[in-house]
Enzyme design. Structure first.
Site, PDB file in Angstrom:
ATOM      1  N   HIS A 111       0.841  -1.202   0.000  1.00  0.00           N
ATOM      2  CA  HIS A 111       0.000   0.000   0.000  1.00  0.00           C
ATOM      3  C   HIS A 111       0.876   1.253   0.000  1.00  0.00           C
ATOM      4  O   HIS A 111       0.613   2.202  -0.751  1.00  0.00           O
ATOM      5  CB  HIS A 111      -0.913  -0.036   1.232  1.00  0.00           C
ATOM      6  N   GLU A 112       1.926   1.263   0.835  1.00  0.00           N
ATOM      7  CA  GLU A 112       2.812   2.426   0.886  1.00  0.00           C
ATOM      8  C   GLU A 112       3.598   2.579  -0.416  1.00  0.00           C
ATOM      9  O   GLU A 112       3.825   3.699  -0.887  1.00  0.00           O
ATOM     10  CB  GLU A 112       3.775   2.303   2.072  1.00  0.00           C
ATOM     11  N   HIS A 115       1.487   4.357  -2.876  1.00  0.00           N
ATOM     12  CA  HIS A 115       1.451   5.812  -2.684  1.00  0.00           C
ATOM     13  C   HIS A 115       2.636   6.481  -3.374  1.00  0.00           C
ATOM     14  O   HIS A 115       2.520   7.577  -3.925  1.00  0.00           O
ATOM     15  CB  HIS A 115       1.485   6.148  -1.191  1.00  0.00           C
ATOM     16  N   GLU A 176      -6.241   6.962  -1.347  1.00  0.00           N
ATOM     17  CA  GLU A 176      -6.301   5.708  -0.603  1.00  0.00           C
ATOM     18  C   GLU A 176      -6.933   4.599  -1.444  1.00  0.00           C
ATOM     19  O   GLU A 176      -6.466   3.451  -1.430  1.00  0.00           O
ATOM     20  CB  GLU A 176      -7.098   5.906   0.695  1.00  0.00           C
ATOM     21  N   ASP A 180      -5.027   1.264  -2.503  1.00  0.00           N
ATOM     22  CA  ASP A 180      -5.594  -0.061  -2.208  1.00  0.00           C
ATOM     23  C   ASP A 180      -5.583  -0.934  -3.458  1.00  0.00           C
ATOM     24  O   ASP A 180      -5.153  -2.098  -3.423  1.00  0.00           O
ATOM     25  CB  ASP A 180      -7.034   0.078  -1.707  1.00  0.00           C
TER      26      ASP A 180
END
EC number: 3.4.-.-
Length: 461
Positions: A111-112, A115, A176, A180
């Site tokens: 997930h990071e 980003h 987000e 995801d």
């Protein structure tokens, strides 16, 4: 590669023109130097290697990775992870302890990574296109420090700065959702269980739903039921996989519990009970390893030794066991035994950070300082900003009374944590030991100028 990914470009890739890749790398490196000096980063080669390997496995499956990613461990029991400019991702030890398996941990890291690859932070700067790299460092440094170590971070920024800076690092709902989607895709393609994302996120949301102080991860990455439901729907695209327990994950979790949580319940009795109740061989080995660590750390190396010796007989190349074998041998003053074993293994895996730094440390303890220096310098060729390596280099030079080189190595330690005045002091002291070497004097003067320039840039924020 999935053809769908070629037909529909990611939003983050096409929308981000606010900050160039070069600028992002510059900001990320400056922020990393600040964090090294002020955040509770753990300089443990085993922990570093584990999370970097895990991260690399995920990054290899990610599109739009524009630069090498750097993953680093934060010694904090809170459940959190955070990404910032230049592919830097901090992972709290509390996150690893709370994950039940490696797929759950990997789901957060993926997930990071998403980003970063979708350049969500860069997109958040679109309204600040005239902001200089160093202004970004000033604005975001305290916020990142707060994410790594809340008490220190809050002290580092004023209330007026905090709101604006936090707004620059917070992710939107669309960010987000995109992270995801991309993260679960990366997770599945890397061979992890794609259901781990919704499982772990759902577990956290349920556990902390009615608590006044949820973990930092839920504050920076809110998890409403709709997001968890979306994650469950997305994971259904991929086939269910049965993944056996990861030995490395459970060993690193035991290592953190034994050494880095500061929680007394993770003592020898905890690991003995874990061993007594363990059914899976991987959990049994992790329990034995944790037991050996707690015995060693409570100054009982004679009791820890047979446990590690048995683990090594069954798995002689395991870096976790070799690391603890080294610590036990040094505690028992068997320096030469440690050097002999590590030298043999280092020939098979040259420049491996665990073996190289353990061997260098053992050589220092055995009085073989020149060999230690050679190994550390060789490792620094491939990892030139490794703080622990420079600390060991300084120790090796100090033990052998090579004062010029010792102060130069100390200067590099201070530079890596952005303590430039102290770095310059060390170089000025080193200058006194140059004797008649005009070349060394010239090198030191040039390095002092570099340090002064770096310090001036930071002071002019």
């Amino acid at each position: 590669m999935n053809n769908d990914k070629n037909e529909l470009p990611e939003i983050g890739v096409v929308a981000s023109n606010a900050i160039s890749i070069d600028k992002e790398l510059l900001v990320g490196e400056a922020l990393m130097r600040q964090l090294r000096g002020r955040a509770p980063i753990i300089n443990d080669p085993l922990l570093e290697e584990y999370i970097q390997d895990l991260g690399n496995r995920l990054v290899a499956q990610a599109d739009n990775a524009k630069f090498p990613f750097k993953f680093f461990p934060i010694g904090n029991n809170d459940i959190n992870a955070f990404a910032f400019y230049g592919g830097h991702i901090g992972i709290h030890t509390g996150l690893i302890v709370q994950a039940d398996n490696e797929s759950e941990l990997a789901s957060v890291v993926a997930h990071e990574i998403a980003h970063v690859t979708q350049r969500h932070l860069a997109r958040s700067m679109e309204s600040r296109q005239k902001t200089s790299p160093l202004q970004l460092v000033s604005m975001l440094g305290g916020v990142l420090l707060a994410m790594a170590d809340p008490e220190a971070g809050i002290a580092a920024i004023s209330a007026s700065q905090a709101a604006g800076a936090q707004a620059s690092i917070n992710y939107t709902r669309s960010n987000e959702k995109e992270a995801d989607r991309v993260g679960i895709e990366v997770l599945a393609h890397a061979g992890y269980d794609p259901s781990a994302a919704s499982t772990f996120f759902g577990k956290l949301a349920a556990k902390y739903r009615h608590q006044s102080k949820p973990p930092a991860f839920l504050l920076t990455h809110p998890l409403p039921e709709s997001r968890i439901a979306d994650a469950r729907a997305r994971q259904a695209i991929y086939p269910r996989v049965q993944i056996p327990p990861s030995l490395s994950f459970h060993l690193i979790k035991a290592r953190i519990q034994a050494r880095y949580t500061g929680i007394r319940t993770y003592d020898s009795s905890y690991f003995q009970a874990m061993l007594d109740n363990a059914e899976h061989p991987v959990i049994q080995k992790a329990a034995q390893y944790g037991l050996a660590l707690t015995l060693l750390d409570t100054e009982q190396p004679d009791k820890a030794r047979p446990i590690i010796d048995k683990l090594l007989r069954d798995d002689p190349e395991n870096l976790f066991y070799l690391d603890t074998f080294t610590d036990i041998a040094l505690a028992q003053k068997r320096h030469h035994d440690a050097v002999e074993v590590l030298t043999e293994h280092s020939l098979k895996q040259p420049r491996n950070r665990v073996l190289a730094l353990n061997l260098a440390n053992a050589l220092i303890k055995d009085g073989q300082h020149d060999d230690a220096v050679r190994i550390i310098k060789d490792y620094l060729l491939v990892n030139p900003e490794h703080l622990l390596s420079y600390q060991l280099l300084s120790e090796a030079y100090g033990e052998s009374r090579q004062m010029l080189e010792m102060h130069q190595a100390k200067a590099e330690v201070y530079a890596l944590i952005a303590a430039y005045p102290r770095a310059i002091d060390e170089l000025q002291t080193a200058y006194n030991f140059t004797a008649d070497s005009a070349l060394e004097k010239q090198r030191i003067r040039a390095r002092i100028e570099q340090m002064r320039d770096a310090d001036t840039r930071l002071r002019n924020l």
